[in-house]
Design a protein around this motif. Structure first.
Motif, PDB file in Angstrom:
ATOM      1  N   TYR A  34      47.363 104.453  46.459  1.00 54.50           N
ATOM      2  CA  TYR A  34      48.369 105.329  45.860  1.00 54.50           C
ATOM      3  C   TYR A  34      49.105 106.136  46.927  1.00 54.50           C
ATOM      4  N   ALA A  35      48.358 106.664  47.896  1.00 57.29           N
ATOM      5  CA  ALA A  35      48.963 107.507  48.931  1.00 57.29           C
ATOM      6  C   ALA A  35      49.945 106.711  49.794  1.00 57.29           C
ATOM      7  N   ILE A  36      49.537 105.509  50.199  1.00 59.11           N
ATOM      8  CA  ILE A  36      50.419 104.701  51.043  1.00 59.11           C
ATOM      9  C   ILE A  36      51.631 104.225  50.248  1.00 59.11           C
ATOM     10  N   GLN A  37      51.437 103.840  48.985  1.00 65.30           N
ATOM     11  CA  GLN A  37      52.573 103.427  48.153  1.00 65.30           C
ATOM     12  C   GLN A  37      53.569 104.567  47.978  1.00 65.30           C
ATOM     13  N   THR A  38      53.053 105.760  47.759  1.00 65.61           N
ATOM     14  CA  THR A  38      53.938 106.916  47.600  1.00 65.61           C
ATOM     15  C   THR A  38      54.767 107.140  48.862  1.00 65.61           C
ATOM     16  N   THR A  39      54.122 106.996  50.018  1.00 67.65           N
ATOM     17  CA  THR A  39      54.823 107.180  51.285  1.00 67.65           C
ATOM     18  C   THR A  39      55.812 106.052  51.553  1.00 67.65           C
ATOM     19  N   ALA A  40      55.376 104.813  51.316  1.00 70.67           N
ATOM     20  CA  ALA A  40      56.210 103.663  51.652  1.00 70.67           C
ATOM     21  C   ALA A  40      57.427 103.550  50.742  1.00 70.67           C
ATOM     22  N   TYR A  41      57.219 103.721  49.441  1.00 65.25           N
ATOM     23  CA  TYR A  41      58.307 103.517  48.485  1.00 65.25           C
ATOM     24  C   TYR A  41      58.975 104.813  48.035  1.00 65.25           C
ATOM     25  N   GLY A  42      58.328 105.961  48.294  1.00 62.51           N
ATOM     26  CA  GLY A  42      58.923 107.237  47.913  1.00 62.51           C
ATOM     27  C   GLY A  42      58.854 107.553  46.438  1.00 62.51           C
ATOM     28  N   THR A  43      57.891 106.944  45.734  1.00 60.98           N
ATOM     29  CA  THR A  43      57.780 107.190  44.299  1.00 60.98           C
ATOM     30  C   THR A  43      56.763 108.285  44.016  1.00 60.98           C
ATOM     31  N   VAL A  46      52.963 105.990  41.008  1.00 59.82           N
ATOM     32  CA  VAL A  46      52.725 104.613  41.441  1.00 59.82           C
ATOM     33  C   VAL A  46      52.432 103.698  40.263  1.00 59.82           C
ATOM     34  N   LEU A  47      52.097 104.255  39.104  1.00 53.72           N
ATOM     35  CA  LEU A  47      51.827 103.424  37.933  1.00 53.72           C
ATOM     36  C   LEU A  47      53.099 102.803  37.374  1.00 53.72           C
ATOM     37  N   THR A  48      54.248 103.325  37.744  1.00 49.80           N
ATOM     38  CA  THR A  48      55.533 102.743  37.334  1.00 49.80           C
ATOM     39  C   THR A  48      56.318 102.321  38.571  1.00 49.80           C
ATOM     40  N   LEU A  49      55.596 101.753  39.534  1.00 53.64           N
ATOM     41  CA  LEU A  49      56.205 101.436  40.819  1.00 53.64           C
ATOM     42  C   LEU A  49      57.342 100.446  40.692  1.00 53.64           C
ATOM     43  N   ALA A  54      63.066  99.118  41.418  1.00 56.94           N
ATOM     44  CA  ALA A  54      64.308  98.471  40.977  1.00 56.94           C
ATOM     45  C   ALA A  54      65.539  99.276  41.382  1.00 56.94           C
ATOM     46  N   GLY A  55      65.371 100.578  41.624  1.00 50.07           N
ATOM     47  CA  GLY A  55      66.496 101.417  42.010  1.00 50.07           C
ATOM     48  C   GLY A  55      66.645 101.610  43.503  1.00 50.07           C
ATOM     49  N   LEU A  56      65.768 100.998  44.306  1.00 45.11           N
ATOM     50  CA  LEU A  56      65.857 101.133  45.757  1.00 45.11           C
ATOM     51  C   LEU A  56      66.883 100.162  46.331  1.00 45.11           C
ATOM     52  N   ALA A  57      67.337 100.448  47.525  1.00 48.11           N
ATOM     53  CA  ALA A  57      68.245  99.543  48.218  1.00 48.11           C
ATOM     54  C   ALA A  57      67.521  98.240  48.554  1.00 48.11           C
ATOM     55  N   TRP A  58      68.244  97.137  48.553  1.00 41.11           N
ATOM     56  CA  TRP A  58      67.617  95.831  48.742  1.00 41.11           C
ATOM     57  C   TRP A  58      66.878  95.720  50.064  1.00 41.11           C
ATOM     58  N   ALA A 277      57.867  88.783  54.098  1.00 40.37           N
ATOM     59  CA  ALA A 277      59.312  88.565  53.985  1.00 40.37           C
ATOM     60  C   ALA A 277      59.652  87.787  52.712  1.00 40.37           C
ATOM     61  N   MET A 278      58.832  86.786  52.403  1.00 33.63           N
ATOM     62  CA  MET A 278      59.059  86.011  51.183  1.00 33.63           C
ATOM     63  C   MET A 278      58.859  86.874  49.936  1.00 33.63           C
ATOM     64  N   LEU A 279      57.827  87.716  49.965  1.00 37.77           N
ATOM     65  CA  LEU A 279      57.589  88.609  48.829  1.00 37.77           C
ATOM     66  C   LEU A 279      58.723  89.606  48.670  1.00 37.77           C
ATOM     67  N   GLY A 280      59.183  90.155  49.789  1.00 36.12           N
ATOM     68  CA  GLY A 280      60.293  91.101  49.727  1.00 36.12           C
ATOM     69  C   GLY A 280      61.548  90.471  49.166  1.00 36.12           C
ATOM     70  N   GLY A 281      61.797  89.208  49.548  1.00 33.48           N
ATOM     71  CA  GLY A 281      62.963  88.516  49.000  1.00 33.48           C
ATOM     72  C   GLY A 281      62.867  88.339  47.495  1.00 33.48           C
ATOM     73  N   LEU A 282      61.681  87.978  47.000  1.00 30.31           N
ATOM     74  CA  LEU A 282      61.497  87.865  45.552  1.00 30.31           C
ATOM     75  C   LEU A 282      61.628  89.208  44.859  1.00 30.31           C
ATOM     76  N   ALA A 283      61.071  90.241  45.486  1.00 28.79           N
ATOM     77  CA  ALA A 283      61.057  91.560  44.848  1.00 28.79           C
ATOM     78  C   ALA A 283      62.445  92.175  44.736  1.00 28.79           C
ATOM     79  N   ILE A 284      63.383  91.743  45.567  1.00 33.27           N
ATOM     80  CA  ILE A 284      64.753  92.251  45.439  1.00 33.27           C
ATOM     81  C   ILE A 284      65.294  91.965  44.046  1.00 33.27           C
ATOM     82  N   TRP A 285      64.975  90.782  43.532  1.00 31.74           N
ATOM     83  CA  TRP A 285      65.454  90.386  42.213  1.00 31.74           C
ATOM     84  C   TRP A 285      64.436  90.683  41.123  1.00 31.74           C
ATOM     85  N   TRP A 286      63.167  90.571  41.460  1.00 38.14           N
ATOM     86  CA  TRP A 286      62.110  90.776  40.465  1.00 38.14           C
ATOM     87  C   TRP A 286      61.067  91.751  41.013  1.00 38.14           C
TER      88      TRP A 286
END
Length: 564
Positions: A34-43, A46-49, A54-58, A277-286
């Motif tokens: 939870y702590a690292i996710q909060t830092t990395a994604y800024g949320t 984390v339960l609604t990560l 979906a609102g972050l820059a690609w 990198a492959m996961l990040g590419g998928l996550a941009i859309w999904w």
């Protein structure tokens, strides 16, 4: 059997202490994610990560998994000999072959690597790293008290039960998971301490997170027993096939990743970064593929999925119309979304595992199962709207069915679904689906994902003790040495060596017994073959009667442990 270790009273206190330590480790592991996710994604939640992501820059969504993969690769490169994160399969192997002991240094590195993976977009679950981390704790204690045999395995079971219970707030399932999946028996002597450890782990979870279930269902489900039960039989078979496809995809991705890494000469530490990198590419859309996936699983169980993607809409439309004989399908968009997410989640998990990023398969299998059940339920309730229950009931049954087939643990998985959701009224539907999926999947793989993993490493545990115990005996420890009163004639031994009948000094009974079965020799010479300038050395001879005696003694001790 136990040859060293504490007395009964000491054992109970040690088991309790291991339960506390493992429960705390599981909770801290979760809080660390939870702590690292909060830092990395800024949320902030984390339960609604995935909704937040979906609102972050690609470029943010893309770069985070790449950085996480690079960190994971460097950790595993420096602290493991094969660049592979340890997980549940390694714990099962240790229980069977190593008296409950796992690799401590590699295990700690794997836990850190898996935490980074799950925090930076890796699409796996936390139960695998948590189980191995608990095993590291029990291993340290076993070495400290010089325990082996039954004691080591029982303490391992206590650690695993506490970790699973603390991770999922599921004491019953935690205890049975340790017995059914890790120890692979239900010995009475192990049951009580394991249950206590599971209870302790649950208390620790509830002190930190509160007495709440992982998923909240909107209403109690109702099952029309006589009419609707056949649908859950069919759902079980569908989930069994989905589970097999899920497992095969992971193994295929791992083989493909190893092949491409070898052909491209890619450094081992960069393999997780490429997967990131492959996961990040998928996550941009999904973005739903990011992390454990509890938000999407919860949405499937409540029927609240919203369509964000229209990919494969035309294909799915044709399928939907064909299923409903040309008529309109209730919840059509929801059906499309559920099927799309199943495919995407399987791909994401395969990329994560094939990229050697670490993590477990239980949580992803829950998500895949819930989505599969939801899609099946939408179709079933549309075809027979007057006699069927809600689609979310099928999501609940599907969640248990896929997870049980993947883990090879129908009992503990059925119970963990109940404890994760708090819905005990639909047990019959879940049990029926689970039984069918497990029966089908176990015939298409080596019983479970974990045992199939071990088979791929030439560790044969799926067939039972009669198969794997042979690998625990070195022929050098059973043979009659040269010069002993009852040793074989050296001339007779060399005659057999010249005929090509011999065993290497480092061989085990796993290699010896097939030779006895094929030719029925009275004994087999044990030698060390030298090089061009070094003559072979005769160690002694392995007699068939000695090999059979050792095997019989091991099977007797195993049976005594399992029925004590």
């Amino acid at each position: 059997m136990k040859t060293h270790g504490p007395n009964q009273i000491q054992f109970w206190f040690i088991a309790l202490a291991i339960g506390i330590a493992s429960g705390l480790a599981a909770v801290l592991f979760r809080l660390g994610i939870y702590a690292i996710q909060t830092t990395a994604y800024g949320t902030d939640d984390v339960l609604t990560l995935h909704s937040f992501a979906a609102g972050l820059a690609w470029y943010q969504i893309l770069i985070i998994p790449i950085c996480g993969g690079l960190i994971v690769g460097l950790i595993l490169h420096h602290f493991t000999d094969d660049g592979r994160a340890r997980s549940v399969a390694d714990v099962i192997e240790s229980a069977a072959l190593s008296e409950g002991r796992v690799e401590v240094r590699r295990g700690l590195a794997s836990a850190v690597a898996s935490m980074v993976t799950l925090s930076t977009g890796g699409s796996t679950g936390r139960e695998g790293p948590v189980v191995h981390l608990a095993a590291v704790i029990s291993t340290g204690v076993c070495r400290w008290i010089n325990a082996n045999g039954i004691t080591g395995r029982d303490l391992l079971g206590c650690a695993v039960a506490a970790a699973v219970s603390a991770s999922f707030n599921a004491p019953i399932a935690g205890a049975l998971f340790a017995l059914e999946v890790v120890l692979r028996h239900f010995a009475v002597h192990a049951f009580a301490p394991i249950v206590i450890a599971a209870a302790v782990g649950t208390v620790i979870n509830r002190l930190v997170f509160g007495d709440v279930t992982e998923f909240t269902l909107p209403v109690q489900n109702a099952l029309g027993f006589y009419v609707e039960l056949p649908a859950f039989l069919i759902l079980g078979l569908v989930c069994g096939l989905v589970a097999v496809a899920f497992m095969k995809a992971i193994f295929w991705a791992d083989d493909l990743g190893s092949y491409l890494q070898e052909q491209s000469r890619l450094p081992r530490y960069l393999r997780p970064a490429v997967a990131g990198a492959m996961l990040g590419g998928l996550a941009i859309w999904w973005p739903h593929i990011i992390g454990v996936g509890y938000e999407t699983t919860s949405a499937a169980l409540t029927g609240e999925l919203l369509l964000h993607e229209a990919i494969v809409f035309v294909i799915l439309k044709v399928i939907a119309v064909a299923i409903t004989m040309g008529g309109p399908l209730t919840g059509e968009l929801l059906l499309h979304e559920a099927i799309v997410f199943v495919v995407l989640k399987v791909i994401a998990v395969a990329i994560t595992m094939g990229g050697r990023m670490g993590g477990g398969v239980f949580s992803p299998s829950l998500m895949v199962g819930a989505l599969t059940g939801l899609a099946f339920g939408i179709i079933a309730t549309a075809i027979f709207p007057t006699v069927s229950g809600s689609g979310t009931l099928y999501a609940l049954a599907g969640m248990g069915a896929v997870a049980a087939a993947v883990l090879g643990a129908p009992i503990s998985t059925t119970l963990i679904v109940f404890e994760l959701t708090g819905d005990w009224q639909t047990g019959l539907a879940v049990m029926v689906a689970v039984s069918m999926s497990t029966a089908l999947a176990s015939r298409l793989v080596d019983r479970s994902f974990f045992l199939t993993q071990l088979e791929r490493r030439n560790v044969h545990l799926a067939a039972g003790p009669q198969a794997y115990l042979l690998a625990t005996f070195k022929v050098s420890s059973i043979m009659r040495e040269v010069g002993a009163d009852d040793a074989a004639s050296e001339d007779a031994c060399w005659d057999l060596v010249r005929d090509g009948l011999y065993l290497d000094g480092n061989a085990t009974l796993e290699q010896a017994m097939p030779i006895f079965e094929r030719g029925s020799p009275r004994f087999i010479p044990v030698v060390t073959l030298g090089g061009e300038d070094t003559p072979p050395e005769l160690w002694g001879a392995l007699f068939q009667v000695d090999a059979l005696r050792a095997m019989n003694r091991a099977l007797s001790e195993t049976a005594a442990e399992e029925h004590s």
